[in-house]
Write a protein that holds these residues in place. Structure first.
Motif, PDB file in Angstrom:
ATOM      1  N   ALA A 380       0.839  -1.204   0.000  1.00  0.00           N
ATOM      2  CA  ALA A 380       0.000   0.000   0.000  1.00  0.00           C
ATOM      3  C   ALA A 380       0.871   1.250   0.000  1.00  0.00           C
ATOM      4  CB  ALA A 380      -0.924  -0.014   1.213  1.00  0.00           C
ATOM      5  N   ASN A 381       1.901   1.288   0.859  1.00  0.00           N
ATOM      6  CA  ASN A 381       2.839   2.413   0.866  1.00  0.00           C
ATOM      7  C   ASN A 381       3.494   2.574  -0.505  1.00  0.00           C
ATOM      8  OD1 ASN A 381       3.639   3.723   3.731  1.00  0.00           O
ATOM      9  ND2 ASN A 381       2.943   1.632   4.066  1.00  0.00           N
ATOM     10  N   GLU A 382       3.921   1.477  -1.081  1.00  0.00           N
ATOM     11  CA  GLU A 382       4.625   1.531  -2.361  1.00  0.00           C
ATOM     12  C   GLU A 382       3.689   1.939  -3.496  1.00  0.00           C
ATOM     13  OE1 GLU A 382       8.146  -1.703  -1.321  1.00  0.00           O
ATOM     14  OE2 GLU A 382       6.362  -2.368  -2.411  1.00  0.00           O
ATOM     15  N   GLY A 383       2.445   1.445  -3.462  1.00  0.00           N
ATOM     16  CA  GLY A 383       1.488   1.819  -4.496  1.00  0.00           C
ATOM     17  C   GLY A 383       1.171   3.297  -4.469  1.00  0.00           C
ATOM     18  N   ILE A 384       1.021   3.858  -3.284  1.00  0.00           N
ATOM     19  CA  ILE A 384       0.766   5.299  -3.152  1.00  0.00           C
ATOM     20  C   ILE A 384       1.972   6.090  -3.640  1.00  0.00           C
ATOM     21  CG2 ILE A 384       0.399   7.148  -1.477  1.00  0.00           C
ATOM     22  CD1 ILE A 384      -1.198   4.998   0.181  1.00  0.00           C
ATOM     23  N   ALA A 385       3.181   5.654  -3.270  1.00  0.00           N
ATOM     24  CA  ALA A 385       4.395   6.342  -3.713  1.00  0.00           C
ATOM     25  C   ALA A 385       4.542   6.264  -5.231  1.00  0.00           C
ATOM     26  CB  ALA A 385       5.618   5.750  -3.023  1.00  0.00           C
ATOM     27  N   CYS A 386       4.185   5.126  -5.814  1.00  0.00           N
ATOM     28  CA  CYS A 386       4.242   5.003  -7.278  1.00  0.00           C
ATOM     29  C   CYS A 386       3.263   5.959  -7.948  1.00  0.00           C
ATOM     30  CB  CYS A 386       3.934   3.566  -7.697  1.00  0.00           C
ATOM     31  SG  CYS A 386       5.281   2.394  -7.427  1.00  0.00           S
ATOM     32  N   ALA A 387       2.083   6.129  -7.354  1.00  0.00           N
ATOM     33  CA  ALA A 387       1.118   7.081  -7.906  1.00  0.00           C
ATOM     34  C   ALA A 387       1.679   8.498  -7.860  1.00  0.00           C
ATOM     35  CB  ALA A 387      -0.195   6.986  -7.131  1.00  0.00           C
ATOM     36  N   PHE A 388       2.361   8.849  -6.776  1.00  0.00           N
ATOM     37  CA  PHE A 388       3.020  10.156  -6.705  1.00  0.00           C
ATOM     38  C   PHE A 388       4.070  10.291  -7.816  1.00  0.00           C
ATOM     39  CE2 PHE A 388       1.522  10.748  -2.238  1.00  0.00           C
ATOM     40  CZ  PHE A 388       1.197  12.088  -2.302  1.00  0.00           C
ATOM     41  N   ARG A 389       4.863   9.258  -8.022  1.00  0.00           N
ATOM     42  CA  ARG A 389       5.893   9.303  -9.076  1.00  0.00           C
ATOM     43  C   ARG A 389       5.240   9.486 -10.450  1.00  0.00           C
ATOM     44  NH1 ARG A 389      10.592   6.310 -10.712  1.00  0.00           N
ATOM     45  NH2 ARG A 389      10.833   6.657 -12.947  1.00  0.00           N
ATOM     46  N   TYR A 390       4.156   8.767 -10.698  1.00  0.00           N
ATOM     47  CA  TYR A 390       3.456   8.859 -11.985  1.00  0.00           C
ATOM     48  C   TYR A 390       3.000  10.298 -12.235  1.00  0.00           C
ATOM     49  CZ  TYR A 390       0.197   7.443 -15.707  1.00  0.00           C
ATOM     50  OH  TYR A 390      -0.469   7.288 -16.897  1.00  0.00           O
ATOM     51  N   GLY A 391       2.407  10.895 -11.227  1.00  0.00           N
ATOM     52  CA  GLY A 391       1.941  12.274 -11.356  1.00  0.00           C
ATOM     53  C   GLY A 391       3.078  13.266 -11.468  1.00  0.00           C
ATOM     54  N   LEU A 392       4.144  13.053 -10.689  1.00  0.00           N
ATOM     55  CA  LEU A 392       5.286  13.963 -10.750  1.00  0.00           C
ATOM     56  C   LEU A 392       5.937  13.922 -12.126  1.00  0.00           C
ATOM     57  CD1 LEU A 392       7.139  15.976  -9.350  1.00  0.00           C
ATOM     58  CD2 LEU A 392       8.472  14.038  -8.477  1.00  0.00           C
ATOM     59  N   ASP A 393       5.942  12.753 -12.762  1.00  0.00           N
ATOM     60  CA  ASP A 393       6.496  12.672 -14.122  1.00  0.00           C
ATOM     61  C   ASP A 393       5.667  13.497 -15.099  1.00  0.00           C
ATOM     62  OD1 ASP A 393       8.579  11.116 -13.277  1.00  0.00           O
ATOM     63  OD2 ASP A 393       7.794   9.226 -14.062  1.00  0.00           O
ATOM     64  N   ILE A 394       4.347  13.569 -14.895  1.00  0.00           N
ATOM     65  CA  ILE A 394       3.508  14.446 -15.726  1.00  0.00           C
ATOM     66  C   ILE A 394       3.909  15.905 -15.494  1.00  0.00           C
ATOM     67  CG2 ILE A 394       1.165  15.296 -16.113  1.00  0.00           C
ATOM     68  CD1 ILE A 394       0.158  12.489 -15.353  1.00  0.00           C
ATOM     69  N   MET A 395       4.106  16.277 -14.217  1.00  0.00           N
ATOM     70  CA  MET A 395       4.509  17.650 -13.899  1.00  0.00           C
ATOM     71  C   MET A 395       5.872  17.963 -14.516  1.00  0.00           C
ATOM     72  SD  MET A 395       3.224  17.932  -9.930  1.00  0.00           S
ATOM     73  CE  MET A 395       3.242  19.728  -9.826  1.00  0.00           C
ATOM     74  N   ARG A 396       6.787  17.007 -14.473  1.00  0.00           N
ATOM     75  CA  ARG A 396       8.094  17.216 -15.087  1.00  0.00           C
ATOM     76  C   ARG A 396       7.962  17.464 -16.584  1.00  0.00           C
ATOM     77  NH1 ARG A 396      10.401  12.327 -11.393  1.00  0.00           N
ATOM     78  NH2 ARG A 396      11.607  13.548  -9.889  1.00  0.00           N
ATOM     79  N   GLY A 397       7.043  16.740 -17.214  1.00  0.00           N
ATOM     80  CA  GLY A 397       6.800  16.944 -18.632  1.00  0.00           C
ATOM     81  C   GLY A 397       6.239  18.314 -18.948  1.00  0.00           C
ATOM     82  N   ASN A 398       5.711  18.982 -17.921  1.00  0.00           N
ATOM     83  CA  ASN A 398       5.176  20.333 -18.086  1.00  0.00           C
ATOM     84  C   ASN A 398       6.104  21.395 -17.502  1.00  0.00           C
ATOM     85  OD1 ASN A 398       2.220  20.372 -19.227  1.00  0.00           O
ATOM     86  ND2 ASN A 398       2.349  18.557 -17.930  1.00  0.00           N
ATOM     87  N   GLY A 399       7.363  21.015 -17.245  1.00  0.00           N
ATOM     88  CA  GLY A 399       8.364  22.001 -16.866  1.00  0.00           C
ATOM     89  C   GLY A 399       8.585  22.199 -15.383  1.00  0.00           C
ATOM     90  N   MET A 400       7.962  21.364 -14.524  1.00  0.00           N
ATOM     91  CA  MET A 400       8.149  21.494 -13.077  1.00  0.00           C
ATOM     92  C   MET A 400       9.175  20.445 -12.637  1.00  0.00           C
ATOM     93  SD  MET A 400       7.020  23.253 -10.376  1.00  0.00           S
ATOM     94  CE  MET A 400       5.472  23.941 -10.946  1.00  0.00           C
ATOM     95  N   HIS A 401      10.346  20.903 -12.186  1.00  0.00           N
ATOM     96  CA  HIS A 401      11.441  19.994 -11.832  1.00  0.00           C
ATOM     97  C   HIS A 401      11.939  20.310 -10.421  1.00  0.00           C
ATOM     98  CE1 HIS A 401      11.775  18.378 -15.913  1.00  0.00           C
ATOM     99  NE2 HIS A 401      11.604  19.628 -16.342  1.00  0.00           N
ATOM    100  N   PRO A 402      11.257  19.838  -9.398  1.00  0.00           N
ATOM    101  CA  PRO A 402      11.664  20.177  -8.032  1.00  0.00           C
ATOM    102  C   PRO A 402      12.985  19.523  -7.650  1.00  0.00           C
ATOM    103  CG  PRO A 402       9.913  18.531  -7.999  1.00  0.00           C
ATOM    104  CD  PRO A 402      10.046  18.987  -9.423  1.00  0.00           C
ATOM    105  N   THR A 403      13.795  20.278  -6.916  1.00  0.00           N
ATOM    106  CA  THR A 403      15.034  19.725  -6.360  1.00  0.00           C
ATOM    107  C   THR A 403      14.847  19.332  -4.906  1.00  0.00           C
ATOM    108  OG1 THR A 403      15.764  21.967  -5.794  1.00  0.00           O
ATOM    109  CG2 THR A 403      16.465  21.070  -7.932  1.00  0.00           C
ATOM    110  N   VAL A 404      13.785  19.817  -4.289  1.00  0.00           N
ATOM    111  CA  VAL A 404      13.403  19.429  -2.933  1.00  0.00           C
ATOM    112  C   VAL A 404      11.898  19.650  -2.818  1.00  0.00           C
ATOM    113  CG1 VAL A 404      13.789  21.710  -1.904  1.00  0.00           C
ATOM    114  CG2 VAL A 404      13.944  19.655  -0.469  1.00  0.00           C
ATOM    115  N   ILE A 405      11.248  18.804  -2.026  1.00  0.00           N
ATOM    116  CA  ILE A 405       9.810  18.931  -1.780  1.00  0.00           C
ATOM    117  C   ILE A 405       9.610  19.123  -0.291  1.00  0.00           C
ATOM    118  CG2 ILE A 405       7.584  17.722  -1.831  1.00  0.00           C
ATOM    119  CD1 ILE A 405       8.550  16.280  -4.360  1.00  0.00           C
ATOM    120  N   ARG A 406       8.800  20.123   0.079  1.00  0.00           N
ATOM    121  CA  ARG A 406       8.498  20.369   1.490  1.00  0.00           C
ATOM    122  C   ARG A 406       7.161  19.711   1.853  1.00  0.00           C
ATOM    123  NH1 ARG A 406       9.613  26.892   1.435  1.00  0.00           N
ATOM    124  NH2 ARG A 406      11.762  26.794   0.652  1.00  0.00           N
ATOM    125  N   ALA A 407       7.110  19.125   3.027  1.00  0.00           N
ATOM    126  CA  ALA A 407       5.875  18.489   3.493  1.00  0.00           C
ATOM    127  C   ALA A 407       5.752  18.671   4.993  1.00  0.00           C
ATOM    128  CB  ALA A 407       5.862  16.999   3.143  1.00  0.00           C
TER     129      ALA A 407
END
Length: 494
Positions: A380-407
């Motif tokens: 479950a942890n890994e599946g949620i993290a994979c979903a985040f990666r999938y979405g972040l790759d879409i953001m990267r394709g639109n020019g968003m390239h974070p070097t650090v993420i705050r939470a």
């Protein structure tokens, strides 16, 4: 000088009181202890009662007062954060006409998609930066089409935070940020979208007065002040959706800065100064809390509906006797990769990053002779993290390239295992802060009341409490690729 922050979540209402002098949380409370119900009258529907939110707000404030760490009459400004995209309708007497159709409700997807086609992709994306899709405007159109007797009584259309401010003050206001999250805002003309109001034939009088996020949205009435032990006339000086507010709480205000949350839903939220959009509207762009026509600050938002909601379901179904902390300890007994067990965490309505498809949640590759409770928890942890990666790759394709993420160190980021899995999946370090939505709302109130000279002053004492770097990205990339193959298989069946 004290500030009260109110965070209207899907699961509960959180409040806190902050000392403006040093930005320290004096007391906080949450109500209820158990997660609030979501009413699902049909598959894909999701509603909550606005009156329930108001009752929970009063309970949470009373619980905070009872801790005896401050004098309630010393509170001088109030800020509100709220679950985004919900539709609240009231009549001329400010009475709620129906339950709120909340953010994860999918009933209006076809209405929003048709509007996207009829108005035109280019017009929607260049003016509203999003497809009408599964947002508040389409939900209002659904009510107009399916409940005309209710629609005819509507005096004002609001989002959840507007409603709570109305209950406190008797006044109804909104903001450019709120209108944009409902897909009612035209960024080219910096006002209510004529395309949307004309297409759906919405009366412009349905929409409240537009004010800046950081400004007075009314003062609490004598009756409410007496009921909540506050001082009559205290102003509500800040209102923002939960994700823009979370970004504010983490001092994410400048272009290139990025925040994340993993509560009921999961979000990555980056700030941009460009009126840009994803051509498929899989990630969405809204006016950030510090947006102005002259100084554009946009929040680019990736949302995954099923993060904490999946983990709650896993707990109820596989670990009801365990606390979340104990679940995470059990999960560590399984190896990284969960011996091939995979989970797709998409069972909470239409997923925007999957083109508004309802994939459903899936537990895949179960080996009855190998997999255990620990494997389910880790997968479950890994599946949620994979979903985040999938979405972040879409953001990267639109020019968003974070070097650090705050939470914020809250919800799933309370788990060291999840935080480690997240950074290894995304390949991006995470800074954790002891800030949450209610604290962000309180500090926002201080900015709006001009108690702080600037946002920088409001966060002058904000420091990270942990910094987590990726350590095993190569192994997790293998896990991710197998997860993506399974997701693509299911998308191909829809």
């Amino acid at each position: 000088m004290l500030l009260l922050g109110i965070d209207i979540g899907t699961s509960s209402v959180k409040v806190c009181v902050v000392d403006a002098h040093d930005q320290r949380v004096i007391a906080s409370a949450q109500y209820p202890d158990q997660e609030s119900p979501i009413i699902a009258l049909q598959t894909g529907w999701a509603e909550q009662s606005p009156d329930m939110w108001w009752q929970q707000t009063g309970q949470a404030i009373a619980m905070c007062h009872k801790k005896g760490r401050y004098h309630p009459k010393d509170i001088s400004a109030i800020g509100i954060a709220y679950q985004m995209h919900g539709l609240v309708l009231v009549d001329k007497e400010q009475k709620v006409l129906r339950n709120s159709i909340i953010w994860c409700d999918s009933r209006a997807v076809k209405i929003g998609d048709k509007a996207f086609e009829d108005i035109g992709h280019e017009a929607c994306l260049s003016h509203m930066l999003n497809s009408p899709g599964n947002f508040t405007a389409a939900k209002l159109a659904w009510v107009k089409q399916n409940e005309p007797e209710i629609y005819e009584q509507v005096d004002k259309v609001m989002l959840p935070g507007d409603y709570i401010a109305m209950k406190l003050t008797g006044e109804i206001t909104t903001s450019a940020s709120a209108l944009s999250e409902g897909i009612f805002f035209d960024f080219q003309f910096n006002g209510l979208s004529k395309d949307i109001t004309d297409y759906f034939d919405f009366d412009k009088e349905l929409f409240p007065t537009v004010k800046p996020v950081f400004s007075s949205h009314g003062r609490i009435t004598t009756a409410v002040a007496n009921a909540l032990q506050l001082t009559a006339g205290v102003p509500v000086t800040y209102k923002a959706g939960d994700q823009p507010n979370n970004a504010l709480a983490l001092n994410v205000l400048k272009p290139g800065e990025v925040a994340a949350t993993a509560g009921t839903s999961g979000v990555i939220y980056g700030v941009s100064d460009q009126l840009a959009y994803d051509v498929q509207s899989r990630v969405n762009t809204f006016a950030h809390v510090n947006y102005t026509a002259e100084r554009k600050r946009l929040g680019v938002l990736l949302c995954i509906n099923g993060t904490g909601s999946l983990y709650r379901w896993i707990k109820t179904s596989f670990g009801s006797a365990l606390s979340y902390r104990e679940m995470n300890e059990v999960a560590r007994k399984a190896p990284a990769g969960s011996d091939g067990l995979r989970i797709l965490p998409f069972g909470n309505g239409a997923e925007r990053m999957l083109n508004n498809k309802q994939v459903g949640a899936h537990i895949l590759n179960i080996d009855l002779n190998l997999h255990s409770q620990a494997h389910v928890f880790r997968a479950a942890n890994e599946g949620i993290a994979c979903a985040f990666r999938y979405g972040l790759d879409i953001m990267r394709g639109n020019g968003m390239h974070p070097t650090v993420i705050r939470a914020g160190r809250t919800n799933m980021f309370l788990s060291d295992l999840f935080a480690e899995t997240f950074v290894n999946a995304t390949g991006v370090p995470v800074e954790l802060y002891d800030n949450d939505g209610s604290m962000g709302a309180a500090l926002g109130a201080g900015i709006g009341a001009e108690i702080f000279a600037s946002a920088a002053e409001a966060f002058s004492n904000s420091k990270p409490v942990a910094y987590i770097e990726p350590t095993n990205t190569q192994q997790f990339d293998v896990i991710y690729q197998s997860w993506v193959m399974l997701l693509q298989e299911h998308l191909g069946k829809l």
